[in-house]
Design an enzyme around this catalytic site. Structure first.
Site, PDB file in Angstrom:
ATOM      1  N   SER A  36      32.362  41.803  33.382  1.00  0.00           N
ATOM      2  CA  SER A  36      33.705  42.324  33.529  1.00  0.00           C
ATOM      3  C   SER A  36      34.160  42.690  32.136  1.00  0.00           C
ATOM      4  O   SER A  36      34.205  41.844  31.254  1.00  0.00           O
ATOM      5  CB  SER A  36      34.618  41.275  34.131  1.00  0.00           C
ATOM      6  OG  SER A  36      35.942  41.695  34.015  1.00  0.00           O
ATOM      7  N   ARG A  37      34.467  43.966  31.922  1.00  0.00           N
ATOM      8  CA  ARG A  37      34.804  44.388  30.564  1.00  0.00           C
ATOM      9  C   ARG A  37      36.201  43.959  30.161  1.00  0.00           C
ATOM     10  O   ARG A  37      36.574  44.081  29.017  1.00  0.00           O
ATOM     11  CB  ARG A  37      34.658  45.903  30.440  1.00  0.00           C
ATOM     12  CG  ARG A  37      33.213  46.310  30.376  1.00  0.00           C
ATOM     13  CD  ARG A  37      33.073  47.795  30.317  1.00  0.00           C
ATOM     14  NE  ARG A  37      31.887  48.197  31.063  1.00  0.00           N
ATOM     15  CZ  ARG A  37      31.648  49.414  31.472  1.00  0.00           C
ATOM     16  NH1 ARG A  37      32.515  50.371  31.229  1.00  0.00           N
ATOM     17  NH2 ARG A  37      30.564  49.704  32.138  1.00  0.00           N
TER      18      ARG A  37
END
Lengths: 502, 197
Positions: free
Chosen positions: A364-365
């Protein structure tokens, strides 16, 4: 109950008497050919791209291709009723769908027509299906967490409000289940949910709707369906229509969650249209603008700035891969557009690890910005530990003697994997998640047999929710694991362990 | 309708009319072309097929044109037909004729207007309509009156791709739509008013 026919007749009579029309001015063309969801029309010389047109049968279409001597129209409805030579009229407006509170709890088609037999959608408000995404100055960074209720997701790939997190995996790996669990967990948060089913079997969609209904999630959810039997144009339009409905809430300062299930089918529908329209095929026969088709859709999910009310749309697009091939055209496109992906693997799924998330390549950025402090503290390093465990596990299978240190790491790993498993349609409160992950990562489970871990966890969570409600509430309120609370949690775990035998 | 032929026809027609206009014989050429397409072509069996066939070499088509038309049509049209035959585009003759009419009207600032009515209209009404259209469109009008019984009443005027619809059939359709949509909603809202007991 008696039906008062006279009364109705009077009302209708009044309507007719008051009825006035002006001369209807319209731009027309003639149908040259019709086929699989598209029509070629001669005339309509002033029609604009994306403008709506109407066929004599009442079916609408969209001007899709403007060519030198004809117009390619995609037909949004039953194309079998359209004949060569039919008059086509342009309507001078863009495609729009009904929006507002009235759509919540409904099952609709991509044009906003009800499919659930609960009467018409009573709203006066509409939104354009295709709108430009909000600009840079209208946004703010993603900071608020969106709890999916899944330990594996919330701990390792946290999702924030306004984020786009891709769910990717082969068929039958639990992609829809992850998304549905996320919707179920939004109960009571004021979040509006949208489930867009594209090219799905009608039986699976019916099952999803039933699940949502049983768990009381239909109260805040809208389901938009264009099943595998609907024509390609409707499958292509469905995600944009769903987003338009969600945007209504975002611009009102509320929060929305939208699931696109799935975008690979939408890309296929778009490919069909484009090929029938004789647009040149590119890689895997997809048209050149299939990237834009997805990027302009997902760009509309955003977190608005405080001046605009701070609303958000979080999207969970789903992509189905073939034989785990993530480097195919559409998966790579959508991976590059989204802010991270949850990768579900068939071998994990069949080994009983459900959700079958591969912690190594799921990311998850947005990361820690979308986690509460307590979760950040307990889950930090969990992803790496698990990835290291997977490597060790492969090594241990060789049957070599292991030193005590490695053995201990392995044991902890087995228990963590067991702890991250979760039942279907049973999302967990974030505090419960923090408590059980804390117990796992800090070795409180090391003396529990692996096959008893889930039992232990269930008992522990219910213990914390009853006997130690004060600690639970404190943690929920503060959302952070301060030293003081940590001490209380440790004490509570020890108290529980002393009274629990396995 | 063959779109490719139509497109080609437009291009050839534009060239023909521009040359004819320059030479000051546009009306004559157009009349001859119309006669050729509407009177000669249907009378001679298989002539269209001959023009369209790729099996017959263009040279033979040119020779045919020269033999049969020399001295019977104006030189400009003959030259044009020869060029068309050399390019093997005689198959588009019908489209060329339609395009030439359209282009000629454009050159003269005339607009073709189709007027559909349910019953035949007499000349006084027709001239009234014509003058009204003239002042509304601010151009010369070429009026084509047609009878379409399913309009029930009223009039439909078509200029190019734009349709002005004041027919009874259309109004009834609109009325039906409004009644279903609006009255339906009204009845649903005040359902108590309509049921008793």
């Amino acid at each position: 109950m008696k039906f008062n026919a006279d009364e109705i007749a009077t009302v209708l009579q009044r309507e007719i008497e008051q009825y006035e029309t002006e001369v209807d001015v319209r731009e027309v063309g003639t149908v040259l050919e019709v086929g699989d969801g598209i029509a070629r029309v001669h005339g309509l010389s002033g029609v604009m791209s994306g403008e709506m047109v109407e066929f004599p049968s009442g079916v609408n279409g969209l001007a899709f291709n403007l060519e030198e001597s004809s117009v390619g129209v995609i037909i949004l409805g039953d194309y079998l009723k359209i004949k060569e030579g039919d008059e086509v009229r342009s309507l001078g407006r863009l495609l729009s769908v009904p929006v507002g509170e009235a759509v919540v709890g409904r099952v609709l088609d991509p044009l906003g027509q009800p499919l659930d037999g609960l009467g018409p959608v009573e709203t006066t408000e509409t939104r354009f299906v295709e709108t430009a995404a909000s600009g840079v100055s209208e946004r703010q960074p993603v900071c608020e967490p969106l709890q999916t209720g899944l330990k594996a997701v919330d701990a390792m790939t946290p999702i924030g409000r306004g984020q786009r997190e891709l769910i990717i995996g082969d068929r039958k790996t639990g992609k829809t289940t992850v998304a549905i669990d996320a919707i179920l967990n939004q109960k009571g948060t004021g979040m509006k949910c949208f489930y867009v089913a594209i090219g799905q079997k009608d039986s699976s969609v019916a099952e999803v709707v039933e699940t949502l209904r049983q768990h009381g999630a239909m109260e805040y959810t809208t389901v938009i369906i264009s099943g595998s039997s609907s024509p390609a144009p409707l499958q292509y339009v469905a995600p944009y229509a769903g987003t338009a409905m969600a945007e209504y809430f975002m611009y009102k300062g509320e929060h929305a969650l939208i699931v696109y299930d799935d975008l690979s089918k939408q890309a296929t529908a778009y490919r069909q249209l484009s090929l029938l329209m004789r647009r040149p095929p590119g890689r895997e026969a997809f048209p050149g603008d299939v990237f834009y088709c997805h990027s302009r859709l997902l760009e509309r999910s955003s977190k608005l700035s405080e001046e605009l009310g701070g609303g958000s749309i979080t999207s969970l697009p789903i992509i189905e891969t073939l034989e785990g091939e993530v480097s195919a055209y559409i998966p790579t496109n959508v991976i590059s557009i989204t802010d991270g992906q949850i990768y579900l693997q068939p071998d994990l799924f069949f080994a009983g690890v459900r959700p079958a998330m591969n912690a190594g390549i799921s990311v998850s950025r947005v990361g820690g910005a979308a986690q509460i402090k307590a979760m950040k503290k307990v889950s930090g390093g969990l992803r790496l530990t698990l990835a290291a465990f997977r490597e060790l596990e492969a090594f241990a299978q060789l049957g070599t003697d292991l030193d005590a240190m490695t053995q201990q790491k392995l044991d902890r790993g087995y228990r963590m994997v067991e702890l991250l498993k979760q039942k279907q349609n049973a999302p967990m409160h974030v505090t419960d998640q923090v408590l059980s992950i804390y117990a796992g990562t800090n070795g409180f489970l090391d003396d529990v047999p692996v096959d008893k871990v889930r039992e232990w966890e269930e008992a522990f969570v219910s213990f914390m929710n009853t006997t130690k409600k004060d600690v639970w509430e404190k943690l929920t309120e503060e959302k952070a694991l301060s030293d003081e609370i940590e001490k209380e949690v440790v004490a509570a775990i020890e108290q529980f362990k002393s009274g629990y035998s396995v | 309708m063959d779109l490719t032929k139509q497109q080609l026809g437009k291009i050839y027609a534009k060239a023909l009319m521009a040359t004819a206009e320059q030479a000051g014989v546009a009306e004559v050429v157009l009349e001859e072309l119309s006669g050729l397409v509407h009177q000669v072509l249907p009378k001679v069996e298989h002539l269209e097929d001959v023009f369209d066939s790729p099996r017959i070499p263009p040279a033979a088509k040119v020779a045919l044109i020269e033999r049969s038309l020399k001295g019977r049509v104006s030189d400009l049209l003959l030259d044009f037909l020869r060029v068309t035959a050399e390019h093997d585009r005689l198959g588009c003759l019908e489209a060329i004729e339609a395009g030439a009419h359209q282009h000629f009207n454009e050159l003269r600032g005339r607009v073709v207007v189709e007027v559909h009515t349910a019953t035949e209209i007499d000349s006084t009404i027709q001239s009234k309509v014509e003058s009204a259209l003239k002042s509304a469109l601010e151009t010369e009008v070429d009026l084509e009156a047609m009878v379409k019984e399913d309009l029930i009443g009223g009039m439909v005027v078509r200029v190019g791709d734009t349709v002005y619809d004041a027919s009874v059939a259309h109004r009834l359709k609109e009325l039906k739509r409004d009644m279903v949509m609006e009255s339906g909603a009204k009845v649903r809202k005040t359902i108590d008013q309509f049921v008793s007991g």
